[in-house]
Design an enzyme around this catalytic site. Structure first.
Site, PDB file in Angstrom:
ATOM      1  N   GLY A   9      45.060  44.226  40.853  1.00 50.82           N
ATOM      2  CA  GLY A   9      45.723  45.052  41.859  1.00 50.82           C
ATOM      3  C   GLY A   9      47.194  45.328  41.576  1.00 50.82           C
ATOM      4  N   LYS A  34      35.949  44.823  47.726  1.00 51.59           N
ATOM      5  CA  LYS A  34      36.660  43.755  48.455  1.00 51.59           C
ATOM      6  C   LYS A  34      36.444  43.994  49.954  1.00 51.59           C
ATOM      7  CE  LYS A  34      39.700  43.012  44.606  1.00 51.59           C
ATOM      8  NZ  LYS A  34      41.023  42.674  44.074  1.00 51.59           N
ATOM      9  N   ASN A  70      33.990  46.836  42.974  1.00 50.26           N
ATOM     10  CA  ASN A  70      34.182  45.772  43.965  1.00 50.26           C
ATOM     11  C   ASN A  70      35.062  46.330  45.091  1.00 50.26           C
ATOM     12  OD1 ASN A  70      34.878  43.463  45.384  1.00 50.26           O
ATOM     13  ND2 ASN A  70      36.099  42.544  43.736  1.00 50.26           N
ATOM     14  N   GLU A 127      39.234  37.962  34.471  1.00 57.87           N
ATOM     15  CA  GLU A 127      40.149  38.692  35.358  1.00 57.87           C
ATOM     16  C   GLU A 127      41.446  37.902  35.519  1.00 57.87           C
ATOM     17  OE1 GLU A 127      38.030  41.612  38.241  1.00 57.87           O
ATOM     18  OE2 GLU A 127      38.129  39.650  39.144  1.00 57.87           O
ATOM     19  N   HIS A 143      35.570  34.706  42.521  1.00 64.07           N
ATOM     20  CA  HIS A 143      36.710  35.622  42.357  1.00 64.07           C
ATOM     21  C   HIS A 143      38.002  34.856  42.664  1.00 64.07           C
ATOM     22  CE1 HIS A 143      39.453  38.955  42.988  1.00 64.07           C
ATOM     23  NE2 HIS A 143      38.581  39.729  42.372  1.00 64.07           N
ATOM     24  N   SER A 200      43.143  45.921  37.136  1.00 62.42           N
ATOM     25  CA  SER A 200      43.825  47.204  36.959  1.00 62.42           C
ATOM     26  C   SER A 200      43.141  48.136  35.957  1.00 62.42           C
ATOM     27  CB  SER A 200      45.294  46.978  36.580  1.00 62.42           C
ATOM     28  OG  SER A 200      45.971  46.324  37.645  1.00 62.42           O
TER      29      SER A 200
HETATM   30  P1  PGA Z   1      41.718  45.746  40.598  1.00 67.73           P
HETATM   31  O1  PGA Z   1      40.905  44.416  40.998  1.00 67.73           O
HETATM   32  O2  PGA Z   1      40.789  46.672  39.903  1.00 67.73           O
HETATM   33  O3  PGA Z   1      42.221  46.271  41.909  1.00 67.73           O
HETATM   34  O4  PGA Z   1      42.853  45.276  39.722  1.00 67.73           O
HETATM   35  C1  PGA Z   1      39.900  43.916  40.187  1.00 67.73           C
HETATM   36  C2  PGA Z   1      39.192  42.776  40.876  1.00 67.73           C
HETATM   37  O5  PGA Z   1      39.826  42.018  41.616  1.00 67.73           O
HETATM   38  O6  PGA Z   1      37.949  42.620  40.694  1.00 67.73           O
END
Ligand code: PGA
Length: 224
Positions: free
Chosen positions: A153, A13, A11, A147, A98, A185
Site C-alpha cells: 500500500g 481487504k 485482495n 509481501e 497476511h 504495490s
Molecule cells: P497493495 O497490497 O497491492 O495495496 O500494496 C498488497 C497486499 O496487501 O496484498
C-alpha cells in the site's frame, strides 16, 4: 514465470461491501478472457463471498473466489469464527497469514499453520503470505506470496529482481514445486516485470485491484 501457472489475485481487504463486490464482478467478469494457465482470483469480505460466487456462476466468468482469512479451528463452539468447512464450496483459495493480520490480530506462525491445515483438509488452497525470507512456511504449503511489509500500500514495490531472488531462496529451502507470488504495490506499470521473473508464479494485488477498470488494466498489461 517459467512455464506453469500464473496467478493474479485481487485482495479487496476490508474495502468493499456486498453491493460493491458484486458490482466489481459484474464489470470485470464479462471482460475476462479464458487464458490457458492463468488463474484470476477475487478475494472479497466473508459477507460477500456467497453472492460473489453466485454472480460468477450465473455469468460463467473465468474467475475463482478466495477468502482473506480462514479459521484455525474446525466447526464447533468457536463464536465468531468462520470455519473452512463453511467456506468450502464457495471458495477455491484462502489468503492466510497476511501481515495485516499478523500485526493487528497477532497471528503467529503457529496459528498460520493451523489455518493451512484447516484449509487443506477442506479442499481449499492455502496461500500463505510471507513477509521476508525468515518467515516460516508451514509444512504442506505449495503456494506462498512474498509481501514485504514496507511495499504494501505504499506505492513502493520491491524490485522484480529482488522478489525473484527471494522466491528462489524459498524454493531452495522448501522445494522447487513451491509456487511463489509477489505482492506489494503491484500495478499496471510494473506487473509485467514481476510475472516475467522465472521464479515468480504471479501476483497478489490489493490497491490496484479495487477499481474494476483499474484491475482490468492490470490484467491486460500482463496477459496480452
Ligand atoms: P497493495 O497490497 O497491492 O495495496 O500494496 C498488497 C497486499 O496487501 O496484498
Amino acid at each position: 514465470m517459467d512455464g506453469g501457472e500464473m496467478w493474479i489475485i485481487a485482495n479487496f481487504k476490508a474495502n468493499k461491501n456486498i453491493k460493491e463486490s458484486i458490482e466489481w464482478v459484474e464489470l470485470v467478469g464479462p471482460k475476462l478472457k479464458m487464458q490457458e494457465g492463468v488463474k484470476v482470483v477475487v478475494c472479497p469480505s466473508f459477507s460477500a463471498i456467497e453472492q460473489v460466487k453466485k454472480t460468477i456462476l450465473v455469468g460463467s466468468f473465468p474467475l475463482m473466489v478466495g477468502s482473506q482469512d480462514i479459521s484455525s479451528f474446525p466447526k464447533g463452539a468457536y463464536t465468531g469464527e468462520e470455519p473452512a468447512a463453511h467456506l468450502a464450496g464457495f471458495i477455491d483459495l484462502s489468503i492466510i497469514g497476511h501481515s495485516e493480520r499478523r500485526e493487528h490480530l497477532k497471528e503467529t506462525d503457529e496459528i498460520v499453520e493451523k489455518k493451512v491445515n484447516q484449509a487443506k483438509s477442506n479442499g481449499i488452497i492455502p496461500l500463505v503470505c510471507v513477509q521476508d525470507i525468515n518467515t516460516k512456511v508451514p509444512d504442506g504449503s505449495f503456494l506462498i506470496a512474498y509481501e514485504p511489509v514496507w511495499a504494501i500500500g505504499t506505492g513502493k514495490a520491491d524490485t522484480p529482481a529482488d522478489a525473484n531472488k527471494v522466491a528462489q531462496t524459498f524454493k531452495q529451502r522448501y522445494g522447487e514445486d513451491l509456487e511463489v507470488l509477489y505482492g506489494g504495490s503491484v500495478n499496471k506499470d510494473n506487473i509485467k516485470s514481476f510475472i516475467k521473473q522465472d521464479s515468480l508464479s504471479g501476483v497478489l494485488v490489493a490497491t490496484a485491484s479495487l477499481n474494476p477498470e483499474g484491475f482490468l488494466a492490470v490484467l491486460s498489461a500482463c496477459i496480452d
